[in-house]
Scaffold this motif. Structure first.
Motif, PDB file in Angstrom:
ATOM      1  N   LYS A 174       0.869  -1.170  -0.034  1.00  0.00           N
ATOM      2  CA  LYS A 174      -0.021   0.184   0.115  1.00  0.00           C
ATOM      3  C   LYS A 174       1.391   1.504   0.318  1.00  0.00           C
ATOM      4  O   LYS A 174       0.742   1.937  -0.233  1.00  0.00           O
ATOM      5  N   GLU A 208      -4.934 -11.032   0.186  1.00  0.00           N
ATOM      6  CA  GLU A 208      -5.000 -10.088   1.526  1.00  0.00           C
ATOM      7  C   GLU A 208      -4.396  -8.573   0.399  1.00  0.00           C
ATOM      8  O   GLU A 208      -4.804  -7.565   0.742  1.00  0.00           O
ATOM      9  N   GLU A 211      -6.449  -7.944  -2.220  1.00  0.00           N
ATOM     10  CA  GLU A 211      -7.792  -7.480  -1.552  1.00  0.00           C
ATOM     11  C   GLU A 211      -7.162  -6.061  -1.368  1.00  0.00           C
ATOM     12  O   GLU A 211      -8.582  -4.911  -0.936  1.00  0.00           O
ATOM     13  N   ASN A 212      -6.282  -5.201  -1.715  1.00  0.00           N
ATOM     14  CA  ASN A 212      -5.762  -4.097  -0.478  1.00  0.00           C
ATOM     15  C   ASN A 212      -5.473  -2.998  -1.519  1.00  0.00           C
ATOM     16  O   ASN A 212      -5.269  -1.940  -1.367  1.00  0.00           O
TER      17      ASN A 212
END
Length: 451
Positions: A174, A208, A211-212
């Motif tokens: 991220k 994960e 998904e982010n």
């Protein structure tokens, strides 16, 4: 190359087919039985082999083939076409988002497949295409994984984003995407952690991240040397997280190559690139038709030309060609030619792409031109003075003795090299047309074979 054994067996089958004036249905079935055994020994998936042989047989025993002028060649043509179909008829590119929109690529795979190195190789490909890639170190478990990515990124001239090993991979991903948005990086490549085998923790971590972060392409890196296991791994990854394509590594090694022939047929996912060596430039676009051609002993001249053009300096190539045409080339040109051959992956790699060279013939040529002999030739040339390298006519008997002593070889080796060199010059003088007149210099673009 991975397919040397398979290639030699298939070429022997086809040699027998060509030798027959007419073919019977029994001839075709007997030949295909041998083809089937060769593919199974190469570790190609059993169901894939069964379907392949069935498709070839149905087409090969048709009236238009059996009654044709050269049925043997027609069968070979059908085998070639079906092999291309098996590997995916069209070359597949990684899909990048249009314009300056950021494309996020997540690299996945088991530990030991060469994922981190392949990630850096891929970044280099995008940089050459005018993109501004960002490598992201998301493997926080394997010792030295972050450092390995940083070293390779520096070699490629590509920025590497890292937060060390004290953060969760999803948070690193991220943060990297935010960094890319601020710094104009339009391709973000996530180097995720692998495991020794597929496990739930690894899959949960990858899910994960997806998904982010808006992952556009998920690319699986598999080791071609693991054969059928590579196909099983590809199926599992696709089922658990979804993959968009595969990169096969170590396809230059001593492996049976069955993974390359099975992955597309079993998973439906395309092979995007093939790793053909350890250098960061050794990543080739995967062309099914070219790979089939190599396997069947028809060569891969297009890839050979592309490699040569990528490595050759245009002005230097044009100047060298002029000297070749006039038979004025020197030992300096010889050294340049040997250096170029090394950049292209070495003599064996170039030979593997030449039509009709394979198996025993390849072994004979490799033995004659092995790396140790090439190193001795280089030592002899480097023992010459600059004047002698530029004008071989200066090399008299006393100079030969000094050169032999400097290179640590017998004078007979110096005599042999000088004689071969003179023969090469004479041959070039007698065959001025062999270089052709292509649009980029010679018949093979800017490629120059060593003498």
């Amino acid at each position: 190359m991975a397919f040397d054994s398979l290639s030699e067996k298939l070429q022997n089958v086809f040699k027998n087919l060509r030798s027959k004036g007419r073919l019977t249905e029994a001839d075709v079935k007997a030949a295909l039985k041998e083809v089937k055994m060769a593919l199974l020994e190469a570790d190609v998936n059993f169901k894939v082999v069964k379907q392949f042989v069935k498709s070839v047989q149905e087409r090969a025993i048709g009236a238009d083939v059996m009654n044709g002028l050269n049925p043997g060649q027609m069968v070979i043509k059908i085998v070639n076409e079906e092999m291309i179909k098996m590997m995916g008829s069209e070359t597949t590119e990684l899909k990048l988002r249009p314009g300056q929109a950021t494309t996020i690529i997540m690299m996945v795979g088991l530990q030991g497949a060469g994922k981190t190195t392949t990630t850096a190789k891929l970044a280099g490909k995008f940089k050459l295409k005018g993109k501004k890639p960002l490598l992201v170190a998301c493997d926080v478990y394997r010792p030295a994984a972050i450092q390995q990515l940083q070293v390779n990124g520096e070699k490629q001239g590509v920025e590497v984003f890292t937060m060390g090993d004290g953060h969760k991979p999803v948070n690193i991903a991220k943060a990297a995407v935010e960094h890319a948005a601020k710094n104009g990086n339009n391709v973000v490549i996530l180097d995720t952690a692998g495991r020794l085998h597929v496990d739930e923790d690894m899959m949960d971590e990858l899910i994960e991240i997806k998904e982010n972060v808006d992952v556009a392409q998920t690319v699986l890196v598999v080791d071609a040397m693991t054969g059928q296991d590579a196909v099983n791994v590809a199926s599992t990854f696709d089922e658990k997280i979804g993959i968009d394509g595969v990169i096969l590594t170590k396809l230059d090694g001593d492996t049976r190559g069955g993974a390359a022939l099975s992955i597309r047929a079993v998973t439906g996912k395309p092979i995007l690139y093939a790793g053909m060596g350890e250098k960061l430039s050794d990543l080739e676009q995967f062309y099914p038709e070219r790979m089939a051609s190599r396997i069947l002993g028809m060569g891969d001249v297009l890839t050979l030309i592309e490699k040569a053009q990528a490595e050759m300096d245009d002005e230097k190539a044009a100047e060298m060609e002029k000297r070749f045409r006039k038979a004025e080339f020197t030992f300096n040109d010889y050294l340049d030619s040997m250096s170029q051959m090394k950049k292209m992956g070495g003599f064996a790699n170039v030979l593997s792409m030449m039509p009709g060279i394979g198996g025993a013939q390849m072994k004979q040529i490799e033995d004659a031109m092995d790396e140790k002999k090439m190193a001795r030739i280089e030592a002899i040339i480097y023992s010459m003075t600059p004047a002698e390298r530029g004008d071989p006519n200066l090399i008299n008997p006393s100079r030969k003795r000094r050169i032999a002593a400097g290179a640590g070889v017998d004078i007979s080796e110096v005599n042999r090299l000088v004689k071969q060199f003179e023969q090469a010059r004479k041959m070039m003088k007698q065959m001025p047309g062999m270089m052709g007149k292509g649009k980029r210099g010679g018949k093979f673009g800017n490629f120059k074979f060593p003498f």
